[in-house]
Design an enzyme around this catalytic site. Structure first.
Site: not given
Ligand code: 2RA
Length: 329
Positions: A9, A11-12, A126, A234
């Site tokens: 439930t 986000m990922v 990530c 990102h």
């Molecule tokens: C962030 N990489 O972006 C971390 C989340 N896994 O906060």
């Protein structure tokens, strides 16, 4: 295949369900798992309705694979219990990444290290995944001495509370704060908590995980991770010093032919990666590829990816696909 999604439930977790369906992963039975407060909730997946179950119930259901995105504490306690029951766990938290007995995998780079004995597999952070996706082929060809990386990270990396804070700030509403400071019209030079050395955990993940995935602790990495009011993914400005010289067009061509990487790099047409266009896609996008004219053998580039997809859910499911394709589960 019986597949559990732990953190279904979140986000990922929701993106994992989306990607499992998109890639038609061979799920014969889906087990959505969440904390006790969500047990009994119904979720719809591929036209069917499933009830969320708790962790203990999920272990007893003996899924072949469990995809975890439920935080480090939950993973530390429950991944071993799933593994002991015969389940192969692929975990998105940082709990197991630096454990010397656990594999840290980006399938396009090092899936070949996986064996049937790997019952807890770590999915990298990530911001690490997108960086090593672009750097691994260059390391193979030129050898990397040192990486200097500045990240510009989406608030989705923090979670729903951060997205809500930004929306509230847009509307001028004071609500729950995911960050100590406003994120609207701001840039916060802190992702996660600070370590003793003055770097954040996020920055040290980029250092330690990169060395582990590329298999070379001699690679020097220094990082600055910034949170910005963006949701699509990102972005990273990467400066990389190689052990030998290179040709920029050869670098561009090498990246162009790297599975999972898309080069977007044409200044005449103002073509370069941006998170607003990377959102919802699985590739890692690379542009602004150019020689660092301030020192020899050094390259600058700009790397963008959807942190919830290739940065988390998709990479996790690609690991699961590799396990299935190679009869490792
Ligand atoms: C962030 N990489 O972006 C971390 C989340 N896994 O906060």
């Amino acid at each position: 295949m019986k597949v559990a999604v732990v953190g279904a439930t979140g986000m990922v977790g929701e993106v994992m369900l989306q990607v499992l369906a998109e890639r038609n992963f061979p799920v014969t039975e889906l087990i959505p798992v969440a904390s006790e407060k969500s047990v009994g909730k119904e979720i719809t997946w591929k036209g069917n309705t499933y009830k969320v179950v708790g962790l203990a119930t999920a272990v007893e259901m003996k899924p072949e694979i469990a995809l975890f995105s439920a935080g480090g504490d939950t993973s530390k306690e429950w991944a071993p219990r799933f593994a002991a029951a015969g389940t192969t766990v692929i975990d998105n938290s940082s709990a197991w990444r630096m454990d010397i007995t656990k594999k840290l995998v980006v399938p396009e780079i090092n899936a070949s290290v996986l064996t049937k004995e790997d019952k807890i597999i770590a999915n990298p952070n990530c911001s690490t995944i997108q960086m090593v996706m672009a750097l691994a082929p260059l390391h193979q060809k030129y050898g990397i001495n040192r990486i200097v990386v500045s990240t510009y990270q989406s608030i989705t990396g923090t979670g729903v509370k951060a997205v809500q804070q930004l929306e509230n700030e847009y509307k001028g509403i004071q609500g729950d704060m995911a960050y100590k400071y406003p994120i609207h019209r701001n840039a916060i030079p802190q992702c996660d908590v600070f370590e003793e050395n003055g770097y954040t955990k996020e920055e040290m993940k980029l250092v330690r995980e990169t060395q582990k995935i590329l298999g070379n602790d001699a690679i020097q990495v220094t990082a600055t991770a910034i949170r910005i009011p963006v949701v699509g993914g990102h972005s990273e400005a990467v400066n990389v010093e190689f052990t030998k010289d290179f040709d920029v067009n050869e670098v561009r061509n090498l990246l162009h032919h790297t599975p999972g990487v898309t080069v977007q790099d044409n200044l005449d047409t103002y073509t370069y990666p941006m998170p607003i266009y990377a959102e919802g896609k699985d590739d890692v996008f690379v542009g602004r590829i150019r020689r660092d004219e301030s020192q020899p053998n050094t390259l600058n580039m700009w790397i963008v990816a959807d942190n919830l997809r290739k940065g988390a859910a998709t990479n996790t499911i690609q690991i699961a696909e590799y396990l299935v394709a190679n009869s490792l589960v």
